[in-house]
Design an enzyme around this catalytic site. Structure first.
Site, PDB file in Angstrom:
ATOM      1  N   ASP A  10       0.880  -1.176   0.000  1.00 25.39           N
ATOM      2  CA  ASP A  10       0.000   0.000   0.000  1.00 25.39           C
ATOM      3  C   ASP A  10       0.916   1.225   0.000  1.00 25.39           C
ATOM      4  OD1 ASP A  10      -2.405   1.546   0.242  1.00 25.39           O
ATOM      5  OD2 ASP A  10      -1.992   1.806   2.364  1.00 25.39           O
ATOM      6  N   SER A  11       0.301   2.398  -0.151  1.00 25.08           N
ATOM      7  CA  SER A  11       1.092   3.623  -0.096  1.00 25.08           C
ATOM      8  C   SER A  11       1.584   3.907   1.327  1.00 25.08           C
ATOM      9  CB  SER A  11       0.238   4.798  -0.558  1.00 25.08           C
ATOM     10  OG  SER A  11      -0.904   4.901   0.271  1.00 25.08           O
ATOM     11  N   TYR A  42      -1.084   8.174  -2.672  1.00 25.94           N
ATOM     12  CA  TYR A  42      -1.194   7.827  -4.086  1.00 25.94           C
ATOM     13  C   TYR A  42      -2.493   8.396  -4.678  1.00 25.94           C
ATOM     14  CZ  TYR A  42       2.448   4.089  -3.976  1.00 25.94           C
ATOM     15  OH  TYR A  42       3.607   3.369  -3.888  1.00 25.94           O
ATOM     16  N   GLY A  43      -3.519   8.470  -3.854  1.00 23.94           N
ATOM     17  CA  GLY A  43      -4.877   8.697  -4.350  1.00 23.94           C
ATOM     18  C   GLY A  43      -5.164  10.069  -4.923  1.00 23.94           C
ATOM     19  N   THR A  75      -6.807   2.483  -4.458  1.00 22.66           N
ATOM     20  CA  THR A  75      -6.331   3.343  -5.533  1.00 22.66           C
ATOM     21  C   THR A  75      -5.597   2.529  -6.605  1.00 22.66           C
ATOM     22  OG1 THR A  75      -6.091   5.140  -3.948  1.00 22.66           O
ATOM     23  CG2 THR A  75      -4.875   5.353  -6.014  1.00 22.66           C
ATOM     24  N   THR A 187      -8.195   1.440   1.737  1.00 28.93           N
ATOM     25  CA  THR A 187      -7.849   0.592   2.884  1.00 28.93           C
ATOM     26  C   THR A 187      -7.448   1.395   4.122  1.00 28.93           C
ATOM     27  OG1 THR A 187      -5.641   0.383   1.919  1.00 28.93           O
ATOM     28  CG2 THR A 187      -7.209  -1.432   1.533  1.00 28.93           C
TER      29      THR A 187
HETATM   30  N1  DGL Z   1      -4.807   3.028   1.055  1.00 27.27           N
HETATM   31  C1  DGL Z   1      -4.871   3.411  -0.280  1.00 27.27           C
HETATM   32  C2  DGL Z   1      -6.178   3.136  -0.938  1.00 27.27           C
HETATM   33  O1  DGL Z   1      -6.752   2.125  -0.590  1.00 27.27           O
HETATM   34  C3  DGL Z   1      -4.079   4.587  -0.742  1.00 27.27           C
HETATM   35  C4  DGL Z   1      -4.431   5.908  -0.198  1.00 27.27           C
HETATM   36  C5  DGL Z   1      -3.526   6.988  -0.742  1.00 27.27           C
HETATM   37  O2  DGL Z   1      -2.324   6.808  -0.719  1.00 27.27           O
HETATM   38  O3  DGL Z   1      -4.056   8.003  -1.199  1.00 27.27           O
HETATM   39  O4  DGL Z   1      -6.661   3.840  -1.788  1.00 27.27           O
END
Ligand code: DGL
Length: 293
Positions: A10-11, A42-43, A75, A187
């Site tokens: 994950d990020s 990341y999102g 994401t 998540t």
């Molecule tokens: N936990 C991630 C998701 O499920 C990433 C959130 C992010 O980095 O913006 O989208």
């Protein structure tokens, strides 16, 4: 029996919601967790960058000898294209399908809310699947970009005033729409379940993307005769401060991290993707030749 670890990425902290459930469901499995804390979030980014980061994260996990890769990230799961994962030498799982399936089964009224990052909501991934799985459902989707930094900065207590205010602002339209089921499609969001539950009010089922993905991984491993009962360790790799991650991970995982947290410089993660775009013989594409890091 396959003693190789499960690879989860994950990020940042969000994928720990999948780790939490994996440890409960599969206590004999070893897990390698990669959190790209140096590049979170990341999102809020565009799909080209998200795909690039995700391919690098996957290459890192392949280098650790994993038997399955879970993109514990809504994401990434919403943005990666089939061609990004088609050449992988191990099974790949994302969070969108099992989470949408759980929501389609949970709803009684057919009104489903979806919250996720900007990239996830823009992709329409959950909605598309929900309308296929259960034609006739009505969906309302909302991006909640401040939730990820709130989690990463520790605002996860159910009575946290800042998170409470933000949740009220984001979730009021979904409450008003009368959804009976809410997909926590990022998540990170299950870590705010207390706050989100209060803002939505009683009687709304919260569907946890991390938990649903972990259940799907269990089924996939069982189907492929890849289960292990002889392990149980977790190793964490992060691209920013290990101390900060370990302290937050302890809170997110209730029972503690149960394993060491190691720092990996971003340059080492980014290196595999700097290879020419061309596909290597054997079809492994970006992932060909990534040895142990
Ligand atoms: N936990 C991630 C998701 O499920 C990433 C959130 C992010 O980095 O913006 O989208």
């Amino acid at each position: 029996m396959d003693k190789r670890p499960i690879g989860v990425f994950d990020s940042g902290l969000g994928g720990l919601t999948a780790v939490r459930e994996l440890r409960r469901l599969l206590p004999g499995e070893d897990i390698v967790y990669f959190g790209d804390t140096g590049r979170v979030p990341y999102g809020t980014r565009g799909s080209t960058i998200i795909r690039q980061y995700a391919r690098q994260d996957i290459a890192f996990l392949l280098g650790r000898g994993v038997k399955l890769i879970l993109a514990a990230c809504g994401t990434v799961s919403s943005t990666l294209l089939p061609e990004d994962t088609a050449g992988l030498p191990v099974p790949y799982a994302g969070v969108v399908e099992p989470t949408a399936r759980a929501a389609a089964e949970a709803t009684r009224t057919g009104r489903i809310g979806i919250i996720g990052t900007a990239a996830t909501i823009r992709s329409g991934s959950y909605e598309r699947l929900l309308h296929t799985l259960r034609p006739g459902v009505s969906t309302i989707a909302r991006a909640c970009p401040l939730f990820v930094p709130l989690v990463e900065n520790g605002h996860i207590a159910p009575n946290d005033a800042v998170s409470g205010l933000v949740a009220e602002e984001y979730l009021a339209p979904l409450r008003k729409a009368g959804v009976d089921t809410l997909i926590l499609g990022c998540t990170h969001y299950p870590l705010l379940a207390g706050v989100i539950g209060q803002a939505m009010g009683p009687g709304v089922a919260l569907i946890d993307a991390g938990r649903e993905a972990a259940r799907a991984v269990k089924a996939k491993l069982a189907a492929g005769s890849l289960l292990n009962e002889a392990g149980g360790g977790v190793r964490y790799y992060v691209t920013d401060s290990t101390d900060q991650f370990a302290a937050m991970a302890d809170r997110c995982l209730d029972g503690g991290t149960h394993g060491p947290v190691e720092h990996i410089p971003i340059e080492r993660i980014a290196a595999p993707d700097m290879a020419p775009e061309g596909r290597a013989p054997g079809g492994a594409g970006h992932f060909a030749g990534c040895g142990r890091l």
